[in-house]
Scaffold this active site. Sequence first.
Site, PDB file in Angstrom:
ATOM      1  N   GLU A 266       0.888  -1.172   0.000  1.00  0.00           N
ATOM      2  CA  GLU A 266       0.000   0.000   0.000  1.00  0.00           C
ATOM      3  C   GLU A 266       0.914   1.206   0.000  1.00  0.00           C
ATOM      4  O   GLU A 266       1.530   1.537   1.016  1.00  0.00           O
ATOM      5  CB  GLU A 266      -0.927  -0.037   1.222  1.00  0.00           C
ATOM      6  CG  GLU A 266      -2.091   0.908   1.111  1.00  0.00           C
ATOM      7  CD  GLU A 266      -1.853   2.187   1.879  1.00  0.00           C
ATOM      8  OE1 GLU A 266      -1.523   3.197   1.221  1.00  0.00           O
ATOM      9  OE2 GLU A 266      -1.974   2.176   3.104  1.00  0.00           O
ATOM     10  N   CYS A 300      -2.232   8.617   2.992  1.00  0.00           N
ATOM     11  CA  CYS A 300      -2.091   8.264   1.579  1.00  0.00           C
ATOM     12  C   CYS A 300      -3.396   8.487   0.834  1.00  0.00           C
ATOM     13  O   CYS A 300      -3.394   8.649  -0.391  1.00  0.00           O
ATOM     14  CB  CYS A 300      -1.622   6.831   1.437  1.00  0.00           C
ATOM     15  SG  CYS A 300      -2.648   5.655   2.343  1.00  0.00           S
TER      16      CYS A 300
END
Length: 497
Positions: A266, A300
């Site tokens: 990720e 993010c």
Amino acid sequence: MSSEPAAAAAREASLLASLPSGLLIGGRWINATGDRTFAVQDPATGAALASAADASPSDAIDALTAADRAQKGWAAHSSRARSDILRRAFDLLTDRADDFALLIALEMGKSLKEARGEVAYAAEFLRWFSEEAAHVHGRYQVAPSSGLRHVISKRPVGPCLLITPWNFPLAMITRKVGPAVAAGCTMLLKPAELTPLTTLLFAALMQEAGLPDGVLNVITTSRSSEVIAPLLADGRLKKLSFTGSTHVGRILLAAASANILRTSMELGGNAPFLVFEDADLNAAVEGAMHAKLRNIGQACTAANRFYVHEAVADTFTQRLHARFSSLALGRGPDGADVVGPLISGKAREDVHRLVTEAIDEGATLVTGGAVPDGPGYFYPPTILCDIRPGSRIVTEEIFGPVATISRFASEQEAIEQANATEYGLASYAYTRDLGRALRLQEQIEAGMLGINTGLISDPAAPFGGIKHSGLGSEGGIEGIEEYLTTHYAGFGQVEIA
């Protein structure tokens, strides 16, 4: 010092003093080689909070040895036994939410309100995967042409290296540990150097929940690359799960390729936030506050690039300006709803450099943009308009409380602008047009899309990106699959005696 601040300071000191010390290897808390430690800072003051054990490469190999030894026995545990451990961990974490929230606010800097939200979110991964543990299914089928009997089953991958970031020091742990435990994998957990304390408290909680010795091993270190390299080269390690920057992800993927490690990544994001002419602007502004300022913009999934239809751009900008300008900077543990500091001095320098470069290139500063005086690494919520196309502030991940606003004239232009990035993690759009929403769902190049919401993360949904934002998914029914391998046996004629 008045009684209230004194009591708060005493509680902070008591919590820090109660943390386990050392590395967790094979169920025992031990000192790092040479008794090495490193300091953990409060980003709101720059002062040291505590010290953590500084693991060496040999310590890491010891942790892998412990995980490898525990793997066979742990995989033999019933899925119900693993489920029960995760459920006990959920209950314990929920009961101790205040302690975890305070610790997160201390070492990471976010407000207590946001820290409590993270604890609740993190706990849900434990509950979700406690339920998924008992639902790992295989299948039996008869081949349509050959007549072979197919038996397809799932097995745990094996020892996993879990590398977690500093921005969500608890939720990023449970999002990996939850499915690993549910699947029957042992683990080496390496938290970020900047926020290792929450990991220590969580590891102790997992011990209390009944996790057997050696299943979860914790290695804190200030020498990440030096410690990780020998692990990736060791054939006993079977999986790597990493959350962090795309730059580091590329390096880890290259190293993991030597042993063909199972990987899930990720990585970075550069989320677009589209506001169409038919949007509910009040809802869009509220969504922007969540998508941009959650975690002080250090996420993010944070919305970096706001693309607003030219018919409503001025109104949206004015309303967002009013909300940004009303926020106060403050130390996370001291306030329920403040904008805390960035994680480090370097992080603030990086954000401010992007802002000043954009202004030098002609961008208009609407609010913020100045480094405040005083201790800590604070940066005010900032809005920039009239961004030069190709500017670094719209091509790179900002990771701070800065919103850039650009205009568009048509739906197709908005989609093209949204997709003009190497990243593809999160995206957001506000519109009342269902047909348009469906077209966006089909055309936006991102692993996740929020329609009329600025909060998309949910333990029951798959979390992951495309393009340079990563590989695989965490959460949802997909999350446990990352920790399982598929096995097939074909049966010909079998006589049962």
